[in-house]
Design a protein around this motif. Structure first.
Motif, PDB file in Angstrom:
ATOM      1  N   UNK A  81       0.894  -1.120  -0.115  1.00 34.34           N
ATOM      2  CA  UNK A  81      -0.150   0.055   0.011  1.00 34.34           C
ATOM      3  C   UNK A  81       0.927   1.228  -0.223  1.00 34.34           C
ATOM      4  N   UNK A  82       1.924   1.431   0.954  1.00 33.87           N
ATOM      5  CA  UNK A  82       2.749   2.327   0.796  1.00 33.87           C
ATOM      6  C   UNK A  82       3.489   2.576  -0.630  1.00 33.87           C
ATOM      7  N   UNK A  83       3.752   1.580  -1.205  1.00 27.27           N
ATOM      8  CA  UNK A  83       4.612   1.694  -2.491  1.00 27.27           C
ATOM      9  C   UNK A  83       3.447   2.042  -3.392  1.00 27.27           C
ATOM     10  N   UNK A  84       2.415   1.765  -3.631  1.00 28.41           N
ATOM     11  CA  UNK A  84       1.331   2.496  -4.491  1.00 28.41           C
ATOM     12  C   UNK A  84       0.881   3.931  -4.231  1.00 28.41           C
ATOM     13  N   UNK A  85       0.937   4.234  -3.007  1.00 25.55           N
ATOM     14  CA  UNK A  85       0.757   5.586  -2.526  1.00 25.55           C
ATOM     15  C   UNK A  85       1.729   6.410  -3.067  1.00 25.55           C
ATOM     16  N   UNK A  86       3.112   6.031  -2.951  1.00 27.47           N
ATOM     17  CA  UNK A  86       4.213   6.584  -3.387  1.00 27.47           C
ATOM     18  C   UNK A  86       4.207   6.995  -5.054  1.00 27.47           C
ATOM     19  N   UNK A  87       3.753   5.938  -5.558  1.00 27.17           N
ATOM     20  CA  UNK A  87       3.527   5.981  -6.934  1.00 27.17           C
ATOM     21  C   UNK A  87       2.475   6.837  -7.385  1.00 27.17           C
ATOM     22  N   UNK A  88       1.319   6.942  -6.713  1.00 30.37           N
ATOM     23  CA  UNK A  88       0.282   7.790  -6.834  1.00 30.37           C
ATOM     24  C   UNK A  88       0.577   9.430  -6.761  1.00 30.37           C
ATOM     25  N   UNK A  89       1.295   9.662  -5.539  1.00 33.20           N
ATOM     26  CA  UNK A  89       1.748  10.983  -5.220  1.00 33.20           C
ATOM     27  C   UNK A  89       2.749  11.593  -6.261  1.00 33.20           C
ATOM     28  N   UNK A  90       3.616  10.678  -6.835  1.00 32.54           N
ATOM     29  CA  UNK A  90       4.586  10.935  -7.905  1.00 32.54           C
ATOM     30  C   UNK A  90       3.970  11.300  -9.011  1.00 32.54           C
ATOM     31  N   UNK A  91       3.057  10.475  -9.535  1.00 30.17           N
ATOM     32  CA  UNK A  91       2.048  10.525 -10.699  1.00 30.17           C
ATOM     33  C   UNK A  91       1.385  12.135 -10.717  1.00 30.17           C
ATOM     34  N   UNK A  92       1.145  12.429  -9.544  1.00 27.89           N
ATOM     35  CA  UNK A  92       0.455  13.677  -9.445  1.00 27.89           C
ATOM     36  C   UNK A  92       1.380  15.028  -9.663  1.00 27.89           C
TER      37      UNK A  92
END
Length: 221
Positions: free
Chosen positions: A176-187
């Motif tokens: 979940x933490x990794x997916x959150x990092x990816x989502x934040x970077x995508x923004x």
């Protein structure tokens, strides 16, 4: 010479040789004559398998793209390897995360070319285009369970992101933490520093692919 022994099945004489010992060499020789296969003492295999994901090509092209990029950004997009390894042991978690990684990097690489997510590649050629193709391969090679992955992604989107990792975090928490990092970077992909950080970390992506969620061999055609 040892005394002759009768063959229990046929009554013929086999000079100290077990009844079936001569069948395998004859069978292998017959197969060699029929198929043109070299005869060896081991098992004959006619199946050629190709690796599903070309990690060497990924590493080579990533190093080429990020050759002159050095990011001073202290925030990570990809987790530290010591934390990510806790994900790689679980096929459904690893495959889900890697499909998200592939999707993120396809967007980042398109941004690097000045393309929107739905724009055609067109006349573009070179290592960045090769990497986009490799991201497609990464998605294809993932053993993803779509329903469980959707649940994991939904949880990542609604849960708060903790600033500091704790020793109590389980593999699912790290996913979940990794997916959150990816989502934040995508923004933040429109930010040059974030894009540079993504390209800088891309050099190490081949290490993250190693795990139970990615097929080692390509499917037979």
């Amino acid at each position: 010479m040892p005394p002759a022994k009768p063959d229990g099945r046929t009554g013929t004489v086999m000079f100290g040789i077990p009844p079936r010992a001569w069948l395998l060499p004859l069978l292998l020789s017959a197969m060699a004559a029929l198929w043109g296969v070299p005869v060896t003492g081991g098992m004959i295999s006619c199946v050629h398998r190709n690796p599903c994901m070309n990690t060497e090509a990924l590493q080579e092209r990533a190093n080429c793209v990020a050759r002159n990029i050095s990011s001073a950004h202290d925030w990570r997009i990809l987790l530290q390897m010591k934390h990510f390894r806790k994900i790689t042991r679980w096929p459904k978690l690893h495959s889900c995360v890697m499909t998200r990684v592939a999707g993120f990097y396809e967007r980042a690489l398109r941004r690097k070319l000045g393309l929107e997510p739905t724009d055609p590649i067109g006349h573009h050629r070179g290592p960045i285009v090769d990497l986009i193709g490799l991201m497609h391969d990464l998605e294809t090679c993932s053993r993803v369970d779509k329903k469980k992955c959707q649940v994991l992604v939904a949880n990542a989107e609604k849960m708060a992101s903790h600033e500091k990792p704790t020793t109590k975090m389980k593999p699912r928490d790290w996913a979940i933490r990794q997916i959150q990092h990816l989502n934040q970077a995508l923004e933040k992909l429109s930010d040059a520093d974030t894009l540079d950080k993504a390209m800088d970390e891309l050099k190490f992506l081949h290490n993250y692919i190693k795990g139970t969620g990615i097929r080692k061999w390509a499917k037979a055609q």
